[in-house]
Design an enzyme around this catalytic site. Structure first.
Site, mmCIF file in Angstrom:
data_model
loop_
_atom_site.group_PDB
_atom_site.id
_atom_site.type_symbol
_atom_site.label_atom_id
_atom_site.label_comp_id
_atom_site.label_asym_id
_atom_site.label_seq_id
_atom_site.Cartn_x
_atom_site.Cartn_y
_atom_site.Cartn_z
ATOM 1 N N GLY A 7 0.936 -1.309 0.114
ATOM 2 C CA GLY A 7 -0.275 0.214 -0.352
ATOM 3 C C GLY A 7 0.796 1.729 0.374
ATOM 4 O O GLY A 7 2.145 1.060 -0.182
ATOM 5 N N SER A 8 0.315 2.292 -0.019
ATOM 6 C CA SER A 8 0.928 3.529 -0.038
ATOM 7 C C SER A 8 1.303 4.121 1.239
ATOM 8 O O SER A 8 2.690 4.411 1.019
ATOM 9 C CB SER A 8 -0.272 4.393 -0.319
ATOM 10 O OG SER A 8 -1.099 5.073 0.352
ATOM 11 N N THR A 9 1.270 3.602 2.346
ATOM 12 C CA THR A 9 1.698 3.836 3.460
ATOM 13 C C THR A 9 3.460 2.672 3.390
ATOM 14 O O THR A 9 4.249 2.913 3.872
ATOM 15 C CB THR A 9 0.700 3.101 4.928
ATOM 16 O OG1 THR A 9 0.489 4.353 4.247
ATOM 17 C CG2 THR A 9 1.668 4.363 6.013
ATOM 18 N N GLY A 43 -0.004 -1.000 6.493
ATOM 19 C CA GLY A 43 -0.571 -0.308 6.449
ATOM 20 C C GLY A 43 -2.330 -1.195 6.962
ATOM 21 O O GLY A 43 -2.162 -2.117 7.278
ATOM 22 N N LYS A 53 -7.303 6.857 10.042
ATOM 23 C CA LYS A 53 -7.371 4.687 9.812
ATOM 24 C C LYS A 53 -8.504 4.140 10.668
ATOM 25 O O LYS A 53 -9.014 3.170 10.738
ATOM 26 C CB LYS A 53 -6.440 4.320 9.481
ATOM 27 C CG LYS A 53 -5.864 4.614 8.124
ATOM 28 C CD LYS A 53 -6.849 4.313 7.077
ATOM 29 C CE LYS A 53 -5.578 4.873 5.773
ATOM 30 N NZ LYS A 53 -5.141 3.947 4.913
ATOM 31 N N GLY A 84 -7.541 -2.827 0.823
ATOM 32 C CA GLY A 84 -7.734 -1.964 0.086
ATOM 33 C C GLY A 84 -6.955 -2.095 -1.042
ATOM 34 O O GLY A 84 -7.174 -1.537 -2.399
ATOM 35 N N GLU A 108 -0.545 -10.812 2.766
ATOM 36 C CA GLU A 108 -0.493 -10.455 4.367
ATOM 37 C C GLU A 108 -1.104 -10.896 5.466
ATOM 38 O O GLU A 108 -0.270 -10.790 6.076
ATOM 39 C CB GLU A 108 -1.478 -8.051 4.150
ATOM 40 C CG GLU A 108 -1.258 -7.878 3.019
ATOM 41 C CD GLU A 108 -2.174 -6.813 2.686
ATOM 42 O OE1 GLU A 108 -1.389 -5.480 2.233
ATOM 43 O OE2 GLU A 108 -3.245 -6.302 3.609
HETATM 44 C C1 5RP Z 1 -3.481 -3.814 0.860
HETATM 45 C C2 5RP Z 1 -3.452 -2.581 2.667
HETATM 46 C C3 5RP Z 1 -3.359 -1.503 2.910
HETATM 47 O O1 5RP Z 1 -2.686 -2.030 3.794
HETATM 48 C C4 5RP Z 1 -3.988 -1.148 2.907
HETATM 49 O O2 5RP Z 1 -5.980 -0.685 1.909
HETATM 50 C C5 5RP Z 1 -3.495 0.735 3.334
HETATM 51 O O3 5RP Z 1 -3.559 1.126 1.382
HETATM 52 P P1 5RP Z 1 -3.113 3.075 2.430
HETATM 53 O O4 5RP Z 1 -1.571 2.720 3.437
HETATM 54 O O5 5RP Z 1 -2.200 3.127 0.797
HETATM 55 O O6 5RP Z 1 -3.740 3.731 2.763
HETATM 56 O O7 5RP Z 1 -4.448 -3.125 2.855
HETATM 57 O O8 5RP Z 1 -3.659 -5.279 0.392
#
Ligand code: 5RP
Length: 225
Positions: A34-36, A87, A126, A101, A108
């Protein structure tokens, strides 16, 4: 006022500071998606001489890690790891989460299960009182898509196929809106039990151990009770 991106960066930096004392030549770090998690990966690159390698939870993260010259190991060659950092789409005060997401929920959950501690990194948006506003991702074997959709509807949800998306495992994702999440561990077990479900995006049977939530006033740390 910090932007959401700056908050994510702070959360990633806080995780790096937390794991830094654990690093050593034999140490393996589990890495989310994810982005984080991307920001965490970029920061982890600074420590690449101080760990044996990583295990990635997606092809996307594996490519980013490799791009930084970090070793990406096959989970089958790894007996354990001290931490998994990732994340979340939602997290509550009990450190139960909704994830997926980005569609990487199954890997994961697998990588996290091999780690001693799950460190969740997120901006404070979140953190929720009650999970379920974010549609719950469920990874499903393609032939079971309709059967699982009917079962999820019978459980009170409104499943919707994530159009044009295939997981790293070759499956589809149903995003389920409107789920009433009263008892998250029980619901996770019930959904995971439906024939055709690979896994659902509830991480409650085994939630996070630590959450590092970036706020406008700094990092708020929550620990599992
Ligand atoms: C991916 C995930 C991500 O950790 C989650 O969607 C959060 O993403 P982001 O850091 O982009 O908000 O579960 O499958």
């Amino acid at each position: 006022m910090l932007t959401q991106q700056e908050l994510k960066q702070q959360a990633a930096d806080a995780a790096l500071a937390l794991i830094e004392p654990l690093l050593g030549p034999g140490v393996i770090v589990g890495v989310g998606t994810g982005s984080t998690a991307d920001l965490f990966i970029d920061g982890l690159a600074r420590y690449k001489g101080r760990l044996r390698g990583t295990v990635a939870s997606s092809e996307r993260s594996a490519a980013r890690l490799a791009g930084h010259g970090l070793a990406v190991l096959d989970l089958n060659d790894v007996a354990g790891m001290p931490v998994y950092v990732d994340g979340a789409d939602e997290i509550d005060a009990r450190l139960h989460m909704i994830k997926g997401g980005g569609g990487a929920l199954t890997r994961e959950k697998i990588v996290a299960s091999v780690a001693e501690r799950f460190i969740c990194i997120a901006d404070e948006s979140k953190l929720v009182d009650r999970m379920g506003r974010f549609p719950l991702p469920v990874e499903v074997i393609p032939m079971a898509r309709q059967a699982v959709s009917r079962a999820l509807a019978a459980m009170g949800g409104q499943p919707r196929l994530r159009e044009g998306f295939t997981t790293d495992n070759g499956n589809v994702i149903l995003d389920v809106a409107g789920m009433h999440i009263e008892d998250a561990p029980a619901l996770e077990a019930a959904i995971n039990n439906l024939p055709g479900v690979v896994t659902c995006g509830l991480f409650a049977l085994a939630g996070a151990h630590v959450a590092l939530l970036a706020t406008q006033d700094g990092i708020r740390r929550l620990d599992r009770a």
